[in-house]
Motif scaffolding. Structure first.
Motif, mmCIF file in Angstrom:
data_model
loop_
_atom_site.group_PDB
_atom_site.id
_atom_site.type_symbol
_atom_site.label_atom_id
_atom_site.label_comp_id
_atom_site.label_asym_id
_atom_site.label_seq_id
_atom_site.Cartn_x
_atom_site.Cartn_y
_atom_site.Cartn_z
ATOM 1 N N PRO A 269 0.803 -1.239 0.000
ATOM 2 C CA PRO A 269 0.000 0.000 0.000
ATOM 3 C C PRO A 269 0.827 1.275 0.000
ATOM 4 C CG PRO A 269 -0.843 -1.597 1.605
ATOM 5 C CD PRO A 269 0.468 -2.111 1.123
ATOM 6 N N ALA A 270 1.972 1.285 0.656
ATOM 7 C CA ALA A 270 2.770 2.507 0.726
ATOM 8 C C ALA A 270 3.270 2.943 -0.640
ATOM 9 C CB ALA A 270 3.952 2.308 1.683
ATOM 10 N N ARG A 271 3.342 1.997 -1.573
ATOM 11 C CA ARG A 271 3.825 2.312 -2.920
ATOM 12 C C ARG A 271 2.729 2.190 -3.971
ATOM 13 N NH1 ARG A 271 8.965 -0.840 -4.566
ATOM 14 N NH2 ARG A 271 9.042 0.877 -6.075
ATOM 15 N N ASP A 272 1.490 1.927 -3.541
ATOM 16 C CA ASP A 272 0.387 1.757 -4.492
ATOM 17 C C ASP A 272 0.709 0.691 -5.532
ATOM 18 O OD1 ASP A 272 -1.460 3.584 -3.432
ATOM 19 O OD2 ASP A 272 -0.427 5.262 -4.392
ATOM 20 N N LEU A 273 1.308 -0.401 -5.051
ATOM 21 C CA LEU A 273 1.643 -1.522 -5.920
ATOM 22 C C LEU A 273 0.971 -2.789 -5.418
ATOM 23 C CD1 LEU A 273 5.496 -0.992 -6.397
ATOM 24 C CD2 LEU A 273 3.685 -0.412 -8.028
ATOM 25 N N LEU A 274 0.744 -3.708 -6.330
ATOM 26 C CA LEU A 274 0.195 -5.017 -6.004
ATOM 27 C C LEU A 274 0.949 -6.061 -6.820
ATOM 28 C CD1 LEU A 274 -2.151 -6.635 -4.555
ATOM 29 C CD2 LEU A 274 -3.404 -6.416 -6.702
ATOM 30 N N ILE A 275 1.501 -7.077 -6.129
ATOM 31 C CA ILE A 275 2.176 -8.179 -6.797
ATOM 32 C C ILE A 275 1.184 -9.340 -6.871
ATOM 33 C CG2 ILE A 275 4.233 -9.624 -6.823
ATOM 34 C CD1 ILE A 275 4.762 -6.581 -6.794
ATOM 35 N N VAL A 276 1.044 -9.954 -8.042
ATOM 36 C CA VAL A 276 0.077 -11.041 -8.231
ATOM 37 C C VAL A 276 0.758 -12.193 -8.971
ATOM 38 C CG1 VAL A 276 -2.166 -11.728 -9.133
ATOM 39 C CG2 VAL A 276 -1.824 -9.382 -8.340
ATOM 40 N N ALA A 277 0.728 -13.386 -8.337
ATOM 41 C CA ALA A 277 1.379 -14.566 -8.910
ATOM 42 C C ALA A 277 0.344 -15.511 -9.496
ATOM 43 C CB ALA A 277 2.197 -15.291 -7.840
ATOM 44 N N ASP A 278 0.569 -15.947 -10.719
ATOM 45 C CA ASP A 278 -0.201 -17.024 -11.338
ATOM 46 C C ASP A 278 0.541 -18.335 -11.097
ATOM 47 O OD1 ASP A 278 -2.032 -15.230 -12.299
ATOM 48 O OD2 ASP A 278 -1.554 -15.512 -14.420
ATOM 49 N N ASN A 284 5.768 -29.528 -16.911
ATOM 50 C CA ASN A 284 6.440 -29.173 -18.171
ATOM 51 C C ASN A 284 5.746 -28.034 -18.905
ATOM 52 O OD1 ASN A 284 6.448 -32.599 -18.114
ATOM 53 N ND2 ASN A 284 8.413 -31.522 -17.984
ATOM 54 N N GLU A 285 5.189 -27.105 -18.117
ATOM 55 C CA GLU A 285 4.533 -25.915 -18.674
ATOM 56 C C GLU A 285 3.386 -26.248 -19.621
ATOM 57 O OE1 GLU A 285 7.472 -22.184 -18.436
ATOM 58 O OE2 GLU A 285 7.758 -23.387 -20.228
ATOM 59 N N GLU A 286 2.707 -27.344 -19.361
ATOM 60 C CA GLU A 286 1.558 -27.687 -20.197
ATOM 61 C C GLU A 286 0.484 -26.606 -20.134
ATOM 62 O OE1 GLU A 286 -1.927 -31.098 -20.625
ATOM 63 O OE2 GLU A 286 -0.159 -31.536 -19.400
ATOM 64 N N ASP A 287 0.420 -25.899 -18.999
ATOM 65 C CA ASP A 287 -0.548 -24.801 -18.868
ATOM 66 C C ASP A 287 0.047 -23.468 -19.289
ATOM 67 O OD1 ASP A 287 1.109 -25.251 -16.619
ATOM 68 O OD2 ASP A 287 -0.230 -24.174 -15.272
ATOM 69 N N GLY A 288 1.185 -23.478 -19.968
ATOM 70 C CA GLY A 288 1.785 -22.251 -20.469
ATOM 71 C C GLY A 288 2.764 -21.644 -19.480
ATOM 72 N N ARG A 289 3.528 -20.683 -19.948
ATOM 73 C CA ARG A 289 4.467 -19.954 -19.090
ATOM 74 C C ARG A 289 3.673 -19.078 -18.116
ATOM 75 N NH1 ARG A 289 9.788 -18.546 -19.843
ATOM 76 N NH2 ARG A 289 9.929 -20.791 -20.250
ATOM 77 N N LYS A 290 3.927 -19.256 -16.828
ATOM 78 C CA LYS A 290 3.221 -18.481 -15.811
ATOM 79 C C LYS A 290 4.110 -17.343 -15.298
ATOM 80 C CE LYS A 290 -0.543 -20.895 -15.932
ATOM 81 N NZ LYS A 290 -1.115 -21.545 -14.760
ATOM 82 N N HIS A 291 3.460 -16.265 -14.895
ATOM 83 C CA HIS A 291 4.177 -15.049 -14.514
ATOM 84 C C HIS A 291 3.699 -14.529 -13.159
ATOM 85 C CE1 HIS A 291 6.060 -14.603 -18.475
ATOM 86 N NE2 HIS A 291 4.891 -14.920 -19.004
ATOM 87 N N THR A 292 4.537 -13.684 -12.584
ATOM 88 C CA THR A 292 4.138 -12.876 -11.432
ATOM 89 C C THR A 292 4.142 -11.426 -11.890
ATOM 90 O OG1 THR A 292 5.028 -14.452 -9.839
ATOM 91 C CG2 THR A 292 4.697 -12.196 -9.076
ATOM 92 N N PHE A 293 2.988 -10.793 -11.781
ATOM 93 C CA PHE A 293 2.767 -9.466 -12.341
ATOM 94 C C PHE A 293 2.930 -8.379 -11.279
ATOM 95 C CE2 PHE A 293 0.371 -12.489 -14.863
ATOM 96 C CZ PHE A 293 0.592 -12.104 -16.167
ATOM 97 N N VAL A 294 3.410 -7.227 -11.713
ATOM 98 C CA VAL A 294 3.456 -6.028 -10.870
ATOM 99 C C VAL A 294 2.364 -5.085 -11.377
ATOM 100 C CG1 VAL A 294 4.854 -4.106 -10.036
ATOM 101 C CG2 VAL A 294 5.949 -6.306 -10.571
ATOM 102 N N PHE A 295 1.430 -4.753 -10.484
ATOM 103 C CA PHE A 295 0.337 -3.845 -10.839
ATOM 104 C C PHE A 295 0.506 -2.497 -10.145
ATOM 105 C CE2 PHE A 295 -1.762 -7.779 -11.992
ATOM 106 C CZ PHE A 295 -2.592 -7.425 -13.046
ATOM 107 N N ASP A 296 0.205 -1.451 -10.888
ATOM 108 C CA ASP A 296 0.035 -0.109 -10.325
ATOM 109 C C ASP A 296 -1.427 0.012 -9.905
ATOM 110 O OD1 ASP A 296 -0.711 2.675 -10.187
ATOM 111 O OD2 ASP A 296 1.093 3.189 -11.319
ATOM 112 N N ILE A 297 -1.663 0.250 -8.601
ATOM 113 C CA ILE A 297 -3.045 0.336 -8.109
ATOM 114 C C ILE A 297 -3.346 1.716 -7.517
ATOM 115 C CG2 ILE A 297 -3.399 -2.136 -7.786
ATOM 116 C CD1 ILE A 297 -2.803 -1.684 -4.771
ATOM 117 N N ARG A 298 -2.701 2.748 -8.077
ATOM 118 C CA ARG A 298 -3.022 4.105 -7.608
ATOM 119 C C ARG A 298 -4.507 4.389 -7.754
ATOM 120 N NH1 ARG A 298 1.126 7.567 -11.012
ATOM 121 N NH2 ARG A 298 0.849 5.754 -12.402
ATOM 122 N N GLU A 299 -5.089 3.879 -8.815
ATOM 123 C CA GLU A 299 -6.534 3.946 -8.996
ATOM 124 C C GLU A 299 -7.054 2.523 -8.818
ATOM 125 O OE1 GLU A 299 -10.007 4.217 -8.950
ATOM 126 O OE2 GLU A 299 -9.102 6.212 -9.227
#
Length: 417
Positions: A269-278, A284-299
């Motif tokens: 919250p102090a940086r208005d950021l949200l980290i989200v992991a899939d 063997n990545e049968e469900d595809g390459r998964k990522h952890t996303f950095v979101f800007d949540i100022r709004e």
């Protein structure tokens, strides 16, 4: 005994290891007052490991679960320990034969409870509440029962309310519940929320089609906001100022084109950021390459993804076997290591990873440790490869990392970055 040499290490040093009293399988871990509370997916129950000296873990106390019952997630705060109770789904023939069934189909429909029928239950469903004033002698003081498969995961960091994902009779999969712990010996439901289409017994029809699983993994709460991850249903941000009536702020889903499995959210919250992991959920990545996303949540009504954490590339992990990709994040719990710039994560067959997000647009990996393969397999599912599958981690206030695995015990390490 000598420590099992890690397969790879950079800026992280292995300093201790425990086989958890001969039950090396674990999922969630909490470290509280010098003791690690680890939840077993196959040994059924949870164990308490003395880690007051993290280089030399001491005795282990084992607390068995009721028959046919999962206790795979837990939370600690002050003198309370909260432990989930749910049907042991990995003991179900449909799930044990092929893990894909668990991750790609509605659990309520698979086990026949989505329509609201109450089948005879030979497991315990709900949340057990223990007094842990004596950390190695938990004393159950309360229970929050639910009608259905049970509870999957909890968020509780003190105060009146706990937040759980629960699969109730009549719903297709796990939904969001608020539990009132004003009297922890008599917990009661305070509110609930679900994605429209999940309440099958109420006449709702899923709109997301076959092969997709809309199910709350869990929510992390900051103030009056819940950041909830719904597997193939993506992310919801909920206003829970009124705990009895959670309200949707926004719903974002990036699957497709990405492969789903949205699992863990870490608000900063102090940086208005949200980290989200899939979560990577298939081999063997049968469900595809998964990522952890950095979101800007100022709004908050319009979260914007601005970066992804780097994918480990120090070995050919997609070909290693098992799951390769994100699983859990260290969640900055009060009393633990709290940082707005360092993200600690488990990456399954790529072990434990640390990322510096001082510049949120250019995250960089600053530490890694891949524990050795398990000496023996406890995972009872069919055809599982004997490779590390780092599941969860907890970083204590001194910066010591405690990481679990499905088969390889508790790895204790120090970040040197």
């Amino acid at each position: 005994m000598p420590l099992p040499p890690p397969d790879h290490a950079r800026n992280i040093r292995l300093i201790g290891h425990s086989d958890q009293g001969g039950r090396p399988d674990a999922l969630q871990v909490m470290v509280h007052r010098g003791y690690a509370y680890v939840a077993h997916p196959w040994s059924r129950g949870f164990s308490i490991v003395d880690v007051r000296d993290p280089k030399n873990p001491g005795a282990t106390v084992y607390v068995p679960s009721p028959p046919n019952t999962w206790t795979i997630h837990l939370q600690t705060h002050d003198d309370l320990l909260l432990v989930i109770h749910a049907r042991d789904l990995f003991a179900d023939a449909a799930f044990a034969a092929d893990e894909k069934v668990y991750y790609t189909r509605s659990v309520g429909e698979t086990v026949g409870t989505a329509g609201g029928a109450r089948t005879a239950r030979n497991w315990s469903a709900g949340m057990a509440i223990y007094d842990i004033a004596d950390p190695v002698a938990p004393r159950q003081i309360g229970f929050f029962p639910v009608e259905g498969v049970g509870i999957h995961r909890i968020w509780y960091v003190g105060g009146r309310y706990a937040y759980v994902s629960a699969l109730l009779d009549g719903y297709t999969d796990y939904i969001f519940l608020v539990v009132d712990l004003a009297d922890p010996t008599r917990p009661v439901e305070a509110g609930r929320w679900w994605i429209p289409g999940m309440h099958a017994a109420g006449g709702e029809t899923p709109s997301w089609g076959e092969g997709r699983r809309y199910a709350l993994h869990h929510a992390v709460v900051a103030g009056d906001t819940a950041y909830a991850c719904w597997r193939d249903g993506g992310l919801t941000i909920l206003d829970i100022a009124d705990r009895a009536q959670p309200k949707l702020v926004t719903h974002r889903n990036w699957s497709p084109p990405f492969g789903g499995g949205t699992h863990s959210a870490l608000p900063l919250p102090a940086r208005d950021l949200l980290i989200v992991a899939d979560e990577a959920v298939l081999d063997n990545e049968e469900d595809g390459r998964k990522h952890t996303f950095v979101f800007d949540i100022r709004e908050p009504s319009n979260p914007v993804s601005i970066a992804t954490l780097p994918t480990p590339d120090d070995a050919d992990y997609p070909a290693k076997g098992g799951h390769f990709g994100p699983h859990n994040l260290h969640e900055n719990r009060p009393g633990s290591f709290v940082s707005d710039t360092l993200v600690f994560a488990t990456w399954q067959n790529a072990g434990i990873r640390v990322f510096d997000i001082s510049d949120p647009y250019r995250p960089r990996e600053t530490g890694a440790l891949v524990p050795a393969a398990p000496e023996r397999m406890v995972d009872a599912r069919a055809n599982r490869p004997q490779v590390i599958q780092s599941a969860d981690l907890f970083v204590d206030a001194n910066g010591i990392i405690y990481a679990t695995d499905y088969n390889a015990g508790l790895s204790i390490m120090e970040y040197l970055g």
